[in-house]
Design a protein around this motif. Structure first.
Motif, PDB file in Angstrom:
ATOM      1  N   GLY A 505       0.816  -1.207   0.000  1.00 36.97           N
ATOM      2  CA  GLY A 505       0.000   0.000   0.000  1.00 36.97           C
ATOM      3  C   GLY A 505       0.850   1.258   0.000  1.00 36.97           C
ATOM      4  O   GLY A 505       0.519   2.249  -0.672  1.00 36.97           O
ATOM      5  N   GLU A 506       1.948   1.241   0.718  1.00 27.05           N
ATOM      6  CA  GLU A 506       2.817   2.411   0.756  1.00 27.05           C
ATOM      7  C   GLU A 506       3.524   2.629  -0.582  1.00 27.05           C
ATOM      8  O   GLU A 506       3.772   3.764  -0.984  1.00 27.05           O
ATOM      9  CB  GLU A 506       3.839   2.263   1.880  1.00 27.05           C
ATOM     10  CG  GLU A 506       3.233   2.317   3.275  1.00 27.05           C
ATOM     11  CD  GLU A 506       2.505   3.633   3.531  1.00 27.05           C
ATOM     12  OE1 GLU A 506       2.907   4.661   2.953  1.00 27.05           O
ATOM     13  OE2 GLU A 506       1.514   3.628   4.280  1.00 27.05           O
ATOM     14  N   ILE A 507       3.829   1.524  -1.283  1.00 23.99           N
ATOM     15  CA  ILE A 507       4.397   1.674  -2.621  1.00 23.99           C
ATOM     16  C   ILE A 507       3.396   2.365  -3.535  1.00 23.99           C
ATOM     17  O   ILE A 507       3.740   3.272  -4.297  1.00 23.99           O
ATOM     18  CB  ILE A 507       4.808   0.298  -3.191  1.00 23.99           C
ATOM     19  CG1 ILE A 507       6.068  -0.199  -2.481  1.00 23.99           C
ATOM     20  CG2 ILE A 507       5.043   0.377  -4.698  1.00 23.99           C
ATOM     21  CD1 ILE A 507       6.531  -1.562  -2.935  1.00 23.99           C
ATOM     22  N   GLY A 508       2.137   1.957  -3.458  1.00 23.64           N
ATOM     23  CA  GLY A 508       1.106   2.616  -4.248  1.00 23.64           C
ATOM     24  C   GLY A 508       1.001   4.086  -3.922  1.00 23.64           C
ATOM     25  O   GLY A 508       0.853   4.938  -4.818  1.00 23.64           O
ATOM     26  N   ARG A 509       1.097   4.430  -2.634  1.00 21.31           N
ATOM     27  CA  ARG A 509       1.007   5.824  -2.216  1.00 21.31           C
ATOM     28  C   ARG A 509       2.191   6.627  -2.782  1.00 21.31           C
ATOM     29  O   ARG A 509       2.021   7.756  -3.242  1.00 21.31           O
ATOM     30  CB  ARG A 509       0.999   5.902  -0.688  1.00 21.31           C
ATOM     31  CG  ARG A 509       0.528   7.243  -0.119  1.00 21.31           C
ATOM     32  CD  ARG A 509       0.642   7.247   1.401  1.00 21.31           C
ATOM     33  NE  ARG A 509       0.063   6.050   1.982  1.00 21.31           N
ATOM     34  CZ  ARG A 509      -1.240   5.898   2.264  1.00 21.31           C
ATOM     35  NH1 ARG A 509      -2.071   6.873   1.975  1.00 21.31           N
ATOM     36  NH2 ARG A 509      -1.688   4.789   2.798  1.00 21.31           N
ATOM     37  N   ARG A 510       3.388   6.052  -2.750  1.00 23.22           N
ATOM     38  CA  ARG A 510       4.567   6.757  -3.279  1.00 23.22           C
ATOM     39  C   ARG A 510       4.469   6.939  -4.798  1.00 23.22           C
ATOM     40  O   ARG A 510       4.830   7.979  -5.336  1.00 23.22           O
ATOM     41  CB  ARG A 510       5.832   5.981  -2.947  1.00 23.22           C
ATOM     42  CG  ARG A 510       6.594   6.482  -1.747  1.00 23.22           C
ATOM     43  CD  ARG A 510       5.805   6.412  -0.504  1.00 23.22           C
ATOM     44  NE  ARG A 510       6.496   6.972   0.657  1.00 23.22           N
ATOM     45  CZ  ARG A 510       5.944   7.007   1.850  1.00 23.22           C
ATOM     46  NH1 ARG A 510       4.706   6.550   2.033  1.00 23.22           N
ATOM     47  NH2 ARG A 510       6.591   7.522   2.873  1.00 23.22           N
ATOM     48  N   LEU A 511       3.987   5.904  -5.481  1.00 27.49           N
ATOM     49  CA  LEU A 511       3.829   6.034  -6.924  1.00 27.49           C
ATOM     50  C   LEU A 511       2.796   7.103  -7.268  1.00 27.49           C
ATOM     51  O   LEU A 511       2.966   7.865  -8.228  1.00 27.49           O
ATOM     52  CB  LEU A 511       3.417   4.689  -7.522  1.00 27.49           C
ATOM     53  CG  LEU A 511       4.498   3.602  -7.507  1.00 27.49           C
ATOM     54  CD1 LEU A 511       3.911   2.259  -7.901  1.00 27.49           C
ATOM     55  CD2 LEU A 511       5.639   3.971  -8.440  1.00 27.49           C
ATOM     56  N   ALA A 512       1.734   7.181  -6.475  1.00 35.01           N
ATOM     57  CA  ALA A 512       0.742   8.233  -6.686  1.00 35.01           C
ATOM     58  C   ALA A 512       1.353   9.605  -6.449  1.00 35.01           C
ATOM     59  O   ALA A 512       1.029  10.583  -7.143  1.00 35.01           O
ATOM     60  CB  ALA A 512      -0.462   8.008  -5.774  1.00 35.01           C
ATOM     61  N   ARG A 513       2.266   9.704  -5.497  1.00 28.49           N
ATOM     62  CA  ARG A 513       2.939  10.974  -5.244  1.00 28.49           C
ATOM     63  C   ARG A 513       3.825  11.345  -6.435  1.00 28.49           C
ATOM     64  O   ARG A 513       3.858  12.503  -6.870  1.00 28.49           O
ATOM     65  CB  ARG A 513       3.785  10.885  -3.978  1.00 28.49           C
ATOM     66  CG  ARG A 513       4.459  12.201  -3.612  1.00 28.49           C
ATOM     67  CD  ARG A 513       5.466  12.026  -2.493  1.00 28.49           C
ATOM     68  NE  ARG A 513       4.873  11.461  -1.293  1.00 28.49           N
ATOM     69  CZ  ARG A 513       5.567  11.126  -0.205  1.00 28.49           C
ATOM     70  NH1 ARG A 513       6.885  11.266  -0.206  1.00 28.49           N
ATOM     71  NH2 ARG A 513       4.962  10.617   0.839  1.00 28.49           N
TER      72      ARG A 513
END
Length: 594
Positions: A505-513
């Protein structure tokens, strides 16, 4: 028939600064399992999902091929030819336009730039840019400022000390990079001087002999001392001297016809009326008239009299300058012969005296390089030592810049890793300097170290990290650099391999950033990552019974179709109530966490 996807408009679209260009459309034909599909890529974060073996990676392969990557004929389908086309939307000030214009490319009707690449089963490849056929290298140059592809192979790249040093230099900033470039230039100069000195010491006899040949040629040329264009001038002068009597007769006859025998040196008064007298009579006849037209013509005749008189004066000067002296003719012929001998010996065909002078100038330069006298060797040794001192000075400054940046870089990467479920991880740099052994990139050996958890020793990142941890370290570095990265399009090919749970989930959040300031395309197998997408593309495969091969289609999903795809990724069952409930929860969490 190409299957076309559509780009949904979502309320969760990124709100960051618009990237400096994006890839709006991608068409892939005859590549791997893909027959013919067209993807319309949205802004922000686009994810590509699908079953294993469906052909997700072919999207990345197509992008890499489009932007100048190596063509693999083994990827070409049985049709015998693969093709990739892309539509780039670029701002007017994008540096890519300048390179494309230099290559003769033209924008499409809507102002976009069209790229295309074809590959045959035999391995032949062609590239097209803006409707023009171009070398593949031109498209590869564009890719450097437009596209960055990161895959699991980049984890191997990150494990190389040279890449870790390059990342640290990049983090240190433009002033440091300019200093590093100055060091590189100083290093190359020092190495060139050292090699030259070694060559002169090792080949002293051969160089001295070559220098003697050059000196002999320079002495021959100096003895004659030709001037630029002198050979052509001598040709003209020799012809004039040889034909002096005939030329004088022609000039005298023309002068007499223009102004008569005004000096009495042309043979008497029985010559026909001269042109000047005839023109004067005509001018007087018209000047006495009251008619405006005739008065104007009379003025034209007066001007003609002046022109004729001027030409006659020039003819008189020409005759006075003619020299029929046989002695002078012999001198000119001897001079011309001497220069012709030099031209034959030292000039290229057709270069003439200018070629001789060019050879002499080049010989002077080469002679300086061949000088093995004690004075020359001492001067070269001093120059080499001064260059080495400059390398040492700049190397120390570059090393200090790296050490100053290392702690800050490691701290920022560590903060990103904490958000990627590696809260106990510690990142640091090991910088070992060797001032006595400078290299092309400085005096330092740089290593990125990772202590994956409390109590773990710091080890080189490729030794101290698992595959999933290495993926997260790479992603953390990309996020740290994202704000300053000029590349508008980033592609990640399953960089989340080996990762799950909260870290996913945190990888997804970073990619969204990252997608706030870039167009980001991610091939993923994790629903936690896919939930953050602005555009969700699904790769489907189905047996093509007619052709006997597997066909691949790519479609855009939203709404309930997207929920079903996320449920499939979570549980393997697209229609599972539990899986769909979990998928909706993921979408809600992703929307709130943007």
């Amino acid at each position: 028939m190409a299957a076309r996807t559509t780009t949904p408009e979502r309320s969760s679209a990124p709100t960051g600064t618009a990237p400096a260009g994006r890839l709006s459309e991608l068409r892939i034909r005859g590549l791997g399992a893909i027959d013919d599909v067209t993807l319309e890529l949205g802004r922000g974060l686009t994810v590509v999902t699908g079953e294993t073996g469906a052909g997700k990676t072919m999207v990345v392969t197509g992008l890499t091929l489009l932007f100048g990557g190596r063509a693999d004929p083994g990827r070409v389908r049985a049709s015998g030819r693969a093709g990739v086309e892309g539509r780039l939307e670029l701002p007017p000030d994008s540096p890519a336009w300048a390179r494309a214009t230099d290559a003769g490319a033209d924008p499409d009707d809507d102002g976009s730039l069209i790229l295309a690449r074809t590959v045959s089963a035999e391995g032949r490849s062609r590239a097209f840019l803006g409707g023009r056929s171009v070398p593949v290298g031109v498209v590869a140059e564009l890719a450097e400022s437009l596209l960055a592809v990161h895959g699991q192979t980049d984890q191997l790249r990150l494990s190389r000390p040279a890449e870790q040093r390059r990342a640290l230099d990049r983090y240190a900033g433009p002033v440091h990079l300019a200093l590093l470039e100055g060091y590189r230039e100083a290093y190359q100069r020092w190495r060139a001087l050292a090699a030259d000195l070694e060559r002169r010491h090792g080949q002293a006899r051969e160089l001295a002999q070559a220098a003697d040949v050059l000196r002999h040629g320079l002495e021959e040329i100096a003895a004659v001392a030709p001037e630029p264009g002198e050979d052509e001038a001598l040709d003209t002068q020799a012809k004039r001297l040889a034909d002096a009597d005939a030329l004088r007769a022609s000039a005298d006859e023309a002068r007499a016809a223009l102004i008569g025998d005004v000096t009495g040196d042309l043979g008497g008064g029985d010559l026909p009326q001269d042109a000047t007298a005839a023109l004067a009579i005509a001018e007087r006849a018209l000047a006495g008239s009251d008619d405006p037209t005739l008065i104007l013509l009379a003025q034209d005749l007066a001007d003609a009299v002046a022109v004729v008189s001027d030409v006659a004066g020039q003819l008189a000067g020409y005759v006075a300058d003619l020299d029929a002296d046989p002695g002078r003719l012999a001198e000119v012929l001897d001079r011309r012969a001497a220069i012709t001998a030099l031209v034959r010996k030292y000039a290229d065909a057709g270069a003439g005296a200018a070629g001789v002078l060019a050879w002499a100038e080049d010989a002077q330069r080469r002679l300086a390089e061949l000088d093995v006298s004690d004075e020359a060797l001492e001067a070269l040794t001093a120059e080499r030592d001064a260059a080495r001192a400059e390398v040492e000075r700049l190397g120390a400054e570059v090393s200090a810049g790296r050490r100053a940046a290392a702690d800050g870089f490691a701290a920022e990467v560590g903060r990103e890793l904490a958000g990627l479920a590696m809260k106990s991880a510690r990142v640091s740099f090991s910088i070992d300097s060797h001032p006595d052994e400078p290299g092309p990139e400085g005096i330092d050996e740089v290593a990125l170290l990772l202590a994956a958890h409390l109590g773990a020793p710091s080890r080189p990142v490729h030794k101290g990290a698992s595959g999933g941890e290495l993926s997260r370290v790479m992603l953390a570095i990309e996020v740290v650099f994202a704000g300053a990265d000029p590349v508008p399009v980033m592609v990640f090919d399953e960089v989340d391999a080996g990762v799950g749970g909260q870290a996913a989930g945190e990888i997804g959040r970073r990619l969204a950033r990252l997608a706030r300031d870039h167009q980001v395309v991610v091939v993923t197998h994790l629903a936690q990552v896919a939930a953050f997408a602005d555009t969700h593309l699904v790769v489907d495969k189905s047996p093509d019974t007619g052709a006997g091969v597997t066909a691949t289609d790519i479609r855009s999903v939203e709404g309930e179709d997207r929920v079903r795809e996320l449920a499939r990724m979570l549980s393997g069952l697209a229609d599972s109530d539990t899986g769909q409930a979990h998928a909706r929860e993921l979408l809600a969490v992703a929307a709130a966490g943007r």
